[in-house]
Design an enzyme around this catalytic site. Sequence first.
Site, PDB file in Angstrom:
ATOM      1  N   PRO A  55       0.791  -1.228   0.000  1.00  0.00           N
ATOM      2  CA  PRO A  55       0.000   0.000   0.000  1.00  0.00           C
ATOM      3  C   PRO A  55       0.821   1.276   0.000  1.00  0.00           C
ATOM      4  CG  PRO A  55      -0.176  -1.165   2.111  1.00  0.00           C
ATOM      5  CD  PRO A  55       0.491  -2.089   1.136  1.00  0.00           C
ATOM      6  N   ASN A  56       0.327   2.220  -0.784  1.00  0.00           N
ATOM      7  CA  ASN A  56       0.856   3.592  -0.871  1.00  0.00           C
ATOM      8  C   ASN A  56       2.175   3.710  -1.613  1.00  0.00           C
ATOM      9  OD1 ASN A  56      -1.305   4.829   0.665  1.00  0.00           O
ATOM     10  ND2 ASN A  56      -0.468   3.726   2.417  1.00  0.00           N
ATOM     11  N   ARG A 114       4.070  11.029  -2.056  1.00  0.00           N
ATOM     12  CA  ARG A 114       3.936  10.833  -0.605  1.00  0.00           C
ATOM     13  C   ARG A 114       5.241  11.201   0.110  1.00  0.00           C
ATOM     14  NH1 ARG A 114       4.666   4.481   1.209  1.00  0.00           N
ATOM     15  NH2 ARG A 114       3.892   5.339   3.161  1.00  0.00           N
ATOM     16  N   TYR A 126      10.579   9.410   1.497  1.00  0.00           N
ATOM     17  CA  TYR A 126      10.635   8.393   0.440  1.00  0.00           C
ATOM     18  C   TYR A 126      11.265   8.885  -0.865  1.00  0.00           C
ATOM     19  CZ  TYR A 126       7.514   6.011   3.671  1.00  0.00           C
ATOM     20  OH  TYR A 126       6.978   5.421   4.800  1.00  0.00           O
ATOM     21  N   ASN A 186       8.297  -5.170  -0.822  1.00  0.00           N
ATOM     22  CA  ASN A 186       8.144  -4.066   0.127  1.00  0.00           C
ATOM     23  C   ASN A 186       6.658  -4.012   0.470  1.00  0.00           C
ATOM     24  OD1 ASN A 186       7.884  -1.750   1.582  1.00  0.00           O
ATOM     25  ND2 ASN A 186       9.043  -0.446   0.167  1.00  0.00           N
ATOM     26  N   ALA A 192       3.058  -0.683   4.897  1.00  0.00           N
ATOM     27  CA  ALA A 192       2.590  -0.778   6.287  1.00  0.00           C
ATOM     28  C   ALA A 192       2.216  -2.204   6.696  1.00  0.00           C
ATOM     29  CB  ALA A 192       1.408   0.161   6.491  1.00  0.00           C
ATOM     30  N   GLU A 203      13.185  -8.715   1.674  1.00  0.00           N
ATOM     31  CA  GLU A 203      12.367  -7.598   2.152  1.00  0.00           C
ATOM     32  C   GLU A 203      13.102  -6.284   1.874  1.00  0.00           C
ATOM     33  OE1 GLU A 203      12.390  -7.682   6.396  1.00  0.00           O
ATOM     34  OE2 GLU A 203      10.844  -6.134   6.609  1.00  0.00           O
ATOM     35  N   HIS A 250      12.858  -1.942   2.384  1.00  0.00           N
ATOM     36  CA  HIS A 250      12.222  -0.708   2.853  1.00  0.00           C
ATOM     37  C   HIS A 250      13.059   0.458   2.383  1.00  0.00           C
ATOM     38  CE1 HIS A 250       9.360  -2.922   5.115  1.00  0.00           C
ATOM     39  NE2 HIS A 250      10.337  -3.648   5.612  1.00  0.00           N
ATOM     40  N   SER A 264      12.878   3.587   3.423  1.00  0.00           N
ATOM     41  CA  SER A 264      13.312   4.373   4.581  1.00  0.00           C
ATOM     42  C   SER A 264      13.945   3.451   5.617  1.00  0.00           C
ATOM     43  CB  SER A 264      12.108   5.090   5.201  1.00  0.00           C
ATOM     44  OG  SER A 264      11.197   4.145   5.742  1.00  0.00           O
ATOM     45  N   ARG A 299      12.630   5.054  12.877  1.00  0.00           N
ATOM     46  CA  ARG A 299      11.378   5.815  12.849  1.00  0.00           C
ATOM     47  C   ARG A 299      10.528   5.412  14.065  1.00  0.00           C
ATOM     48  NH1 ARG A 299       8.936   5.395   6.991  1.00  0.00           N
ATOM     49  NH2 ARG A 299       7.575   7.022   7.860  1.00  0.00           N
TER      50      ARG A 299
HETATM   51  C1  DQA Z   1       8.125   1.405   3.963  1.00  0.00           C
HETATM   52  C2  DQA Z   1       8.137   1.669   5.462  1.00  0.00           C
HETATM   53  C3  DQA Z   1       6.780   1.367   6.077  1.00  0.00           C
HETATM   54  O1  DQA Z   1       6.820   1.600   7.468  1.00  0.00           O
HETATM   55  C4  DQA Z   1       5.720   2.255   5.462  1.00  0.00           C
HETATM   56  O2  DQA Z   1       4.460   1.927   5.985  1.00  0.00           O
HETATM   57  C5  DQA Z   1       5.723   2.206   3.974  1.00  0.00           C
HETATM   58  C6  DQA Z   1       6.999   2.182   3.272  1.00  0.00           C
HETATM   59  C7  DQA Z   1       9.455   1.827   3.284  1.00  0.00           C
HETATM   60  O3  DQA Z   1       9.648   1.456   2.136  1.00  0.00           O
HETATM   61  O4  DQA Z   1      10.263   2.526   3.897  1.00  0.00           O
HETATM   62  O5  DQA Z   1       4.695   2.272   3.343  1.00  0.00           O
HETATM   63  O6  DQA Z   1       7.945   0.028   3.737  1.00  0.00           O
END
Ligand code: DQA
Length: 145
Positions: free
Chosen positions: A9-10, A17, A22, A73, A76, A97, A99, A101, A106
């Site tokens: 998501p997102n 965003r 990011y 990835n 959330a 996996e 990420h 960030s 965080r």
């Molecule tokens: C994320 C980190 C997650 O905590 C966040 O909810 C994301 C992006 C990252 O790529 O840093 O949507 O996975």
Amino acid sequence: MKILVINGPNLNMLGIREPGIYGSETYATLLDKISAHAKKRGVSVDFFQSNHEGALVDRIQEAFGSTDGIVINPGAYTHTSIALLDALKAVAIPAVEVHISDVSKREAFRSVSYIRDACIGSVIGHGTDGYLEAVDMLIERGGEK
Ligand code: DQA
């Protein structure tokens, strides 16, 4: 070698965003960058993005028998989803996996990863280059084809 890159998501909102966290690269640019890297490394790559947990589970299940490695990835859902952990364990496809960030620096809830147990490695906080590193990790493990 066939690699599937899954984004949760997102992540389709990359570039829009929270660019301070990011970056300003769009999702489309990210896919181009991964495609170019995969081509250079001689592997094929497929992409999937969804904002829905069940759709992500469905796509992981579909990969069974036709995919050699998964870069994921889960956004959330990383921090909440036992269903994604179970799906990755069920198909037993080597997964890395990613990420963008540094989730370890965080909010505390972002330090939890349910899927990590089902992954051969994690790339955290390297920006979008982390996806390329994850592809390389899968190639090193599985051999270029
Ligand atoms: C994320 C980190 C997650 O905590 C966040 O909810 C994301 C992006 C990252 O790529 O840093 O949507 O996975």
